[in-house]
Design a protein around this motif. Structure first.
Motif, PDB file in Angstrom:
ATOM      1  N   GLN A  47     -20.448  58.796  -4.176  1.00  0.00           N
ATOM      2  CA  GLN A  47     -21.213  59.837  -3.488  1.00  0.00           C
ATOM      3  C   GLN A  47     -22.718  59.572  -3.581  1.00  0.00           C
ATOM      4  O   GLN A  47     -23.442  59.786  -2.610  1.00  0.00           O
ATOM      5  N   ARG A  48     -23.169  59.080  -4.731  1.00  0.00           N
ATOM      6  CA  ARG A  48     -24.598  58.751  -4.879  1.00  0.00           C
ATOM      7  C   ARG A  48     -25.000  57.620  -3.931  1.00  0.00           C
ATOM      8  O   ARG A  48     -26.166  57.514  -3.550  1.00  0.00           O
ATOM      9  N   GLN A  49     -24.022  56.787  -3.536  1.00  0.00           N
ATOM     10  CA  GLN A  49     -24.287  55.687  -2.598  1.00  0.00           C
ATOM     11  C   GLN A  49     -24.149  56.141  -1.143  1.00  0.00           C
ATOM     12  O   GLN A  49     -24.242  55.333  -0.229  1.00  0.00           O
ATOM     13  N   GLY A  50     -23.887  57.419  -0.926  1.00  0.00           N
ATOM     14  CA  GLY A  50     -23.799  57.955   0.425  1.00  0.00           C
ATOM     15  C   GLY A  50     -22.417  57.897   1.044  1.00  0.00           C
ATOM     16  O   GLY A  50     -22.264  58.119   2.246  1.00  0.00           O
ATOM     17  N   VAL A  51     -21.404  57.610   0.237  1.00  0.00           N
ATOM     18  CA  VAL A  51     -20.030  57.540   0.735  1.00  0.00           C
ATOM     19  C   VAL A  51     -19.344  58.887   0.472  1.00  0.00           C
ATOM     20  O   VAL A  51     -19.405  59.413  -0.634  1.00  0.00           O
ATOM     21  N   ARG A  52     -18.724  59.414   1.516  1.00  0.00           N
ATOM     22  CA  ARG A  52     -17.943  60.639   1.342  1.00  0.00           C
ATOM     23  C   ARG A  52     -16.582  60.262   0.750  1.00  0.00           C
ATOM     24  O   ARG A  52     -16.023  59.215   1.100  1.00  0.00           O
ATOM     25  N   VAL A  53     -16.054  61.119  -0.125  1.00  0.00           N
ATOM     26  CA  VAL A  53     -14.785  60.815  -0.784  1.00  0.00           C
ATOM     27  C   VAL A  53     -13.813  61.982  -0.625  1.00  0.00           C
ATOM     28  O   VAL A  53     -14.120  63.112  -1.007  1.00  0.00           O
ATOM     29  N   SER A  54     -12.655  61.656  -0.041  1.00  0.00           N
ATOM     30  CA  SER A  54     -11.549  62.616   0.020  1.00  0.00           C
ATOM     31  C   SER A  54     -10.511  62.172  -1.001  1.00  0.00           C
ATOM     32  O   SER A  54     -10.250  60.978  -1.153  1.00  0.00           O
ATOM     33  N   VAL A  55      -9.932  63.124  -1.686  1.00  0.00           N
ATOM     34  CA  VAL A  55      -8.896  62.832  -2.671  1.00  0.00           C
ATOM     35  C   VAL A  55      -7.595  63.468  -2.200  1.00  0.00           C
ATOM     36  O   VAL A  55      -7.568  64.643  -1.821  1.00  0.00           O
ATOM     37  N   VAL A  56      -6.514  62.674  -2.207  1.00  0.00           N
ATOM     38  CA  VAL A  56      -5.192  63.152  -1.817  1.00  0.00           C
ATOM     39  C   VAL A  56      -4.315  63.223  -3.062  1.00  0.00           C
ATOM     40  O   VAL A  56      -4.112  62.220  -3.744  1.00  0.00           O
ATOM     41  N   SER A  57      -3.835  64.416  -3.364  1.00  0.00           N
ATOM     42  CA  SER A  57      -2.908  64.639  -4.475  1.00  0.00           C
ATOM     43  C   SER A  57      -2.282  66.015  -4.254  1.00  0.00           C
ATOM     44  O   SER A  57      -2.281  66.510  -3.127  1.00  0.00           O
ATOM     45  N   THR A  58      -1.770  66.608  -5.334  1.00  0.00           N
ATOM     46  CA  THR A  58      -1.158  67.930  -5.159  1.00  0.00           C
ATOM     47  C   THR A  58      -1.458  68.886  -6.308  1.00  0.00           C
ATOM     48  O   THR A  58      -1.536  68.459  -7.466  1.00  0.00           O
ATOM     49  N   ILE A  59      -1.641  70.143  -5.929  1.00  0.00           N
ATOM     50  CA  ILE A  59      -1.721  71.221  -6.917  1.00  0.00           C
ATOM     51  C   ILE A  59      -0.442  72.057  -6.871  1.00  0.00           C
ATOM     52  O   ILE A  59      -0.281  73.002  -7.625  1.00  0.00           O
ATOM     53  N   ARG A  60       0.468  71.700  -5.957  1.00  0.00           N
ATOM     54  CA  ARG A  60       1.676  72.499  -5.758  1.00  0.00           C
ATOM     55  C   ARG A  60       2.836  72.107  -6.662  1.00  0.00           C
ATOM     56  O   ARG A  60       3.887  72.722  -6.598  1.00  0.00           O
ATOM     57  N   SER A  61       2.652  71.083  -7.473  1.00  0.00           N
ATOM     58  CA  SER A  61       3.706  70.689  -8.416  1.00  0.00           C
ATOM     59  C   SER A  61       3.456  71.413  -9.739  1.00  0.00           C
ATOM     60  O   SER A  61       2.373  71.940  -9.985  1.00  0.00           O
ATOM     61  N   GLN A  62       4.456  71.429 -10.585  1.00  0.00           N
ATOM     62  CA  GLN A  62       4.301  72.013 -11.913  1.00  0.00           C
ATOM     63  C   GLN A  62       4.507  70.936 -12.957  1.00  0.00           C
ATOM     64  O   GLN A  62       5.605  70.428 -13.072  1.00  0.00           O
ATOM     65  N   PRO A  63       3.486  70.534 -13.692  1.00  0.00           N
ATOM     66  CA  PRO A  63       2.085  70.947 -13.564  1.00  0.00           C
ATOM     67  C   PRO A  63       1.435  70.267 -12.358  1.00  0.00           C
ATOM     68  O   PRO A  63       1.999  69.299 -11.825  1.00  0.00           O
ATOM     69  N   PRO A  64       0.248  70.723 -11.951  1.00  0.00           N
ATOM     70  CA  PRO A  64      -0.447  70.067 -10.844  1.00  0.00           C
ATOM     71  C   PRO A  64      -0.695  68.594 -11.173  1.00  0.00           C
ATOM     72  O   PRO A  64      -0.927  68.245 -12.325  1.00  0.00           O
ATOM     73  N   MET A  65      -0.647  67.738 -10.157  1.00  0.00           N
ATOM     74  CA  MET A  65      -0.790  66.297 -10.361  1.00  0.00           C
ATOM     75  C   MET A  65      -2.237  65.820 -10.263  1.00  0.00           C
ATOM     76  O   MET A  65      -2.502  64.644 -10.413  1.00  0.00           O
TER      77      MET A  65
END
Length: 189
Positions: free
Chosen positions: A131-149
């Protein structure tokens, strides 16, 4: 948020993504996954990171690794280390965090947006640096599992969090049909 003209790269932590999808009860169709992100921007690279057991005659992940390699993914692998823990159980260790981080930092000047498929909190400093280098970052994972991943600190650091479960209809493989019973079972009736 994705822009059609942005240069995009996927960084897939294979074991982490597999565990998240398994926790949600679906398999990923990697051809559909690649197509989905090609549609969202100018996909320059799709990296897949995994450790392989080299000493086994057959590794269950080998067919996937070969398929990905032949179908547009840049494969980054290394031999997994096998050891026995203090309880005498056979364990396998194959962390790919450093390889993923180095590749992301090397490519950052040529990218506008990185999509990280992992919930590992160890990647928070990487995301912050990108982000400091100007790159946008999307993260793909889940909060819908138990526990969240996904680690909370990684989710908070990302510019965009993409819930893996919401991609199920786009990148999920259809469930396999159960195998028909063997004829010998029918003969018993």
């Amino acid at each position: 948020m994705f822009y059609k003209d942005e240069r995009l790269a996927l960084f897939i932590d294979g074991s982490n993504l597999y565990a998240a999808a398994k926790a949600l009860g679906f398999d990923i169709d990697y051809k559909l996954l690649r197509q989905e992100f090609m549609r969202r921007g100018k996909l320059l690279r799709a990296f897949y990171y995994t450790a392989l057991l080299e000493n086994d005659d057959y590794s269950p992940i080998r067919p996937l690794v070969d398929w990905l390699h032949y179908n547009g993914f840049t494969m980054v692998t290394k031999p997994a280390k096998e050891y026995t823990d203090s309880q005498g159980r056979r364990k396998v260790k194959g962390n790919m965090d450093i390889e993923l981080t180095v590749n992301a930092m090397e490519l950052a000047p040529r990218l506008d947006h990185i999509v990280l498929f992992s919930g590992d909190g160890d990647f928070r400093p990487l995301v912050e640096s990108l982000q400091r280098q100007g790159v946008r970052v999307s993260v793909v994972s889940t909060i819908r599992s138990q526990p969240p991943m996904i680690a909370d600190e990684l989710r908070r650091q990302a510019d965009n969090f993409i819930e893996l479960d919401e991609l199920r209809d786009v990148i999920g493989r259809p469930p396999r049909e159960p195998r028909p019973m063997e004829e010998s079972v029918e003969a018993v009736k």
